[in-house]
Design an enzyme around this catalytic site. Structure first.
Site, PDB file in Angstrom:
ATOM      1  N   ARG A  62      -6.546   0.871  17.578  1.00  0.00           N
ATOM      2  CA  ARG A  62      -7.096   1.044  16.247  1.00  0.00           C
ATOM      3  C   ARG A  62      -8.003  -0.166  16.053  1.00  0.00           C
ATOM      4  O   ARG A  62      -8.965  -0.318  16.801  1.00  0.00           O
ATOM      5  CB  ARG A  62      -6.022   1.188  15.175  1.00  0.00           C
ATOM      6  CG  ARG A  62      -6.593   1.791  13.872  1.00  0.00           C
ATOM      7  CD  ARG A  62      -5.584   2.031  12.781  1.00  0.00           C
ATOM      8  NE  ARG A  62      -5.113   0.777  12.172  1.00  0.00           N
ATOM      9  CZ  ARG A  62      -4.279   0.706  11.138  1.00  0.00           C
ATOM     10  NH1 ARG A  62      -3.822   1.824  10.595  1.00  0.00           N
ATOM     11  NH2 ARG A  62      -3.889  -0.454  10.643  1.00  0.00           N
ATOM     12  N   LYS A 103       0.818  -1.231   0.000  1.00  0.00           N
ATOM     13  CA  LYS A 103       0.000   0.000   0.000  1.00  0.00           C
ATOM     14  C   LYS A 103       0.846   1.273   0.000  1.00  0.00           C
ATOM     15  O   LYS A 103       0.408   2.307  -0.480  1.00  0.00           O
ATOM     16  CB  LYS A 103      -0.939   0.003   1.203  1.00  0.00           C
ATOM     17  CG  LYS A 103      -0.211   0.214   2.514  1.00  0.00           C
ATOM     18  CD  LYS A 103      -1.159   0.263   3.704  1.00  0.00           C
ATOM     19  CE  LYS A 103      -0.384   0.605   4.956  1.00  0.00           C
ATOM     20  NZ  LYS A 103      -0.894  -0.008   6.162  1.00  0.00           N
TER      21      LYS A 103
HETATM   22  C1  LIG Z   1       0.101  -0.559   6.853  1.00  0.00           C
HETATM   23  C2  LIG Z   1      -0.076  -1.782   7.620  1.00  0.00           C
HETATM   24  C3  LIG Z   1       1.014  -2.652   7.791  1.00  0.00           C
HETATM   25  C4  LIG Z   1       2.403  -2.351   7.272  1.00  0.00           C
HETATM   26  O1  LIG Z   1       3.009  -1.380   8.047  1.00  0.00           O
HETATM   27  P1  LIG Z   1       4.529  -0.923   7.827  1.00  0.00           P
HETATM   28  O2  LIG Z   1       4.802  -0.015   8.953  1.00  0.00           O
HETATM   29  O3  LIG Z   1       4.577  -0.245   6.512  1.00  0.00           O
HETATM   30  O4  LIG Z   1       5.371  -2.154   7.848  1.00  0.00           O
HETATM   31  C5  LIG Z   1       0.780  -3.829   8.489  1.00  0.00           C
HETATM   32  N1  LIG Z   1      -0.446  -4.116   8.996  1.00  0.00           N
HETATM   33  C6  LIG Z   1      -1.501  -3.300   8.855  1.00  0.00           C
HETATM   34  C7  LIG Z   1      -2.811  -3.692   9.438  1.00  0.00           C
HETATM   35  C8  LIG Z   1      -1.348  -2.104   8.171  1.00  0.00           C
HETATM   36  O5  LIG Z   1      -2.398  -1.278   8.036  1.00  0.00           O
END
Ligand SMILES: *Cc1c(COP(=O)(O)O)cnc(C)c1O
Length: 358
Positions: free
Chosen positions: A131, A36
């Site tokens: 969250r 993402k």
């Molecule tokens: C964005 C996200 C990640 C990845 O996070 P990073 O800090 O980029 O490694 C993992 N789990 C969830 C639920 C996320 O929203």
């Protein structure tokens, strides 16, 4: 050269993928790379896949559909709390989703049955960041309800930290997941395949060799693309931190006072700026702005250059102490942190150049 341009070094990203993957394999972790942060741009996805990964995750179903159409064999996990309105697409394109709301799981179960499928889910537990996730005390009752839904299959438990509350991953909150998995398995006489322990910030426990046994999945984005763990405020050894470089063009260069002349109200983004009087300074205006990038996430590569502000279309830099001679038309490089890459890859106004394709 068209500007602003985001230069993406695929070889560096590949190195980061391989380094992390090897470490994860050593510790028995099935690495899931999160796409993402760079809008799942296909040349980057291709690089990650060629580097030996076949398990990806994204928060946007549009990205998952795009990649699945190009690489149908990749396993994809949806990591944003899924919407009722996208159930059809998620079940059709995502192999796994992270779920935390029974009403939504019910819709997914019914929809999956309608489509003749069983959709795999990981139940998110809130270990303190506040969250997503059900509270630990509600886990068994929730699983009891999930067991009655025939269109979904519970394959694991997961947690997310370091996002809303800024809560750090610890041995304690990770162990909580391990214990909950045991409880679920004992109580319902089922086996869960995954404990999805967290994101980049959880790699800290991995490096310290303190990640509890049983955690066998991490969802890693930032570390792979930027060699950084910003929640813990560190760069990660042996990973490149400059795979993404933004280059923007100088469009005005003048000596100006460091404090605006006149009464100060709110700026274009609703903030009231403050200024320190440093006398007359040499300032450059660059043709990139908040519509393209989160300016706060850029770091000038030229020493002595300082970003002093910006607006929708412009970045203002103080170059009085810069060690380079700068002229109008010059193209100036910046290192990008996570939210810069996120915004730059989202903006249609930013050109992308891929370097060192595998
Ligand atoms: C964005 C996200 C990640 C990845 O996070 P990073 O800090 O980029 O490694 C993992 N789990 C969830 C639920 C996320 O929203």
């Amino acid at each position: 050269m068209n500007t602003p341009v985001l230069e993406i070094n695929l070889k560096k990203i590949s190195n980061n993928v391989k380094q992390l993957k090897n470490l994860c394999i050593e510790k028995g972790i099935d690495t899931c790379i999160v796409t993402k942060g760079f809008c799942a741009l296909l040349p980057i996805v291709k690089t990650i896949v060629s580097s030996g990964i076949n398990f990806l995750a994204d928060s946007r179903i549009q990205n998952i559909i795009k990649v699945k159409n190009a690489f149908p064999d990749i396993r994809y996990m949806l990591i944003r709390i899924p919407k009722i309105s996208e159930a059809y697409e998620v079940i059709n394109y995502a192999d796994i989703s992270l779920q935390s709301q029974l009403e939504i799981m019910k819709v997914y179960s019914d929809k999956a049955l309608e489509l003749g499928k069983i959709h795999e889910i990981i139940l998110m537990v809130d270990v303190g960041d506040l969250r997503e996730g059900i509270m630990p005390a509600d886990v068994l009752e929730t699983v009891n309800n999930i067991q009655a839904m025939k269109g979904i299959r519970l394959i694991g438990v997961g947690a997310n930290v370091g996002c809303y509350g800024g809560v750090m991953p610890t041995v304690e909150n990770s162990n909580q997941l391990v214990n909950l998995k045991k409880e679920i398995e004992d109580c319902f006489n089922i086996k869960l395949k995954y404990i999805s322990g967290g994101s980049t910030c959880t790699t800290k426990l991995l490096f310290e060799d303190s990640l509890p046994n049983g955690i066998n999945n991490l969802r890693i984005g930032e570390a792979v693309i930027l060699g950084e763990d910003s929640t813990n405020g560190v760069f990660i050894d042996r990973l490149y931190r400059d795979a993404f470089i933004l280059k923007a063009e100088v469009v005005e260069l003048k000596d100006k006072p460091s404090v605006p002349i006149g009464e100060i109200g709110y700026d274009a983004f609703g903030c009231k700026p403050t200024f320190i009087d440093k006398g007359i300074r040499k300032r450059a205006i660059l043709s990139v702005g908040r519509q393209d990038v989160r300016l706060e996430a850029l770091t000038p590569i030229y020493q002595g250059m300082e970003i002093i502000g910006g607006s929708s279309d412009h970045l203002l830099a103080d170059i009085t102490d810069c060690n380079k001679i700068i002229n109008p038309g010059d193209v100036i490089p910046f290192r990008c942190a996570y939210s810069a890459v996120l915004t730059l890859t989202t903006s249609p106004y930013v050109y992308k150049i891929y370097e060192n394709e595998l």
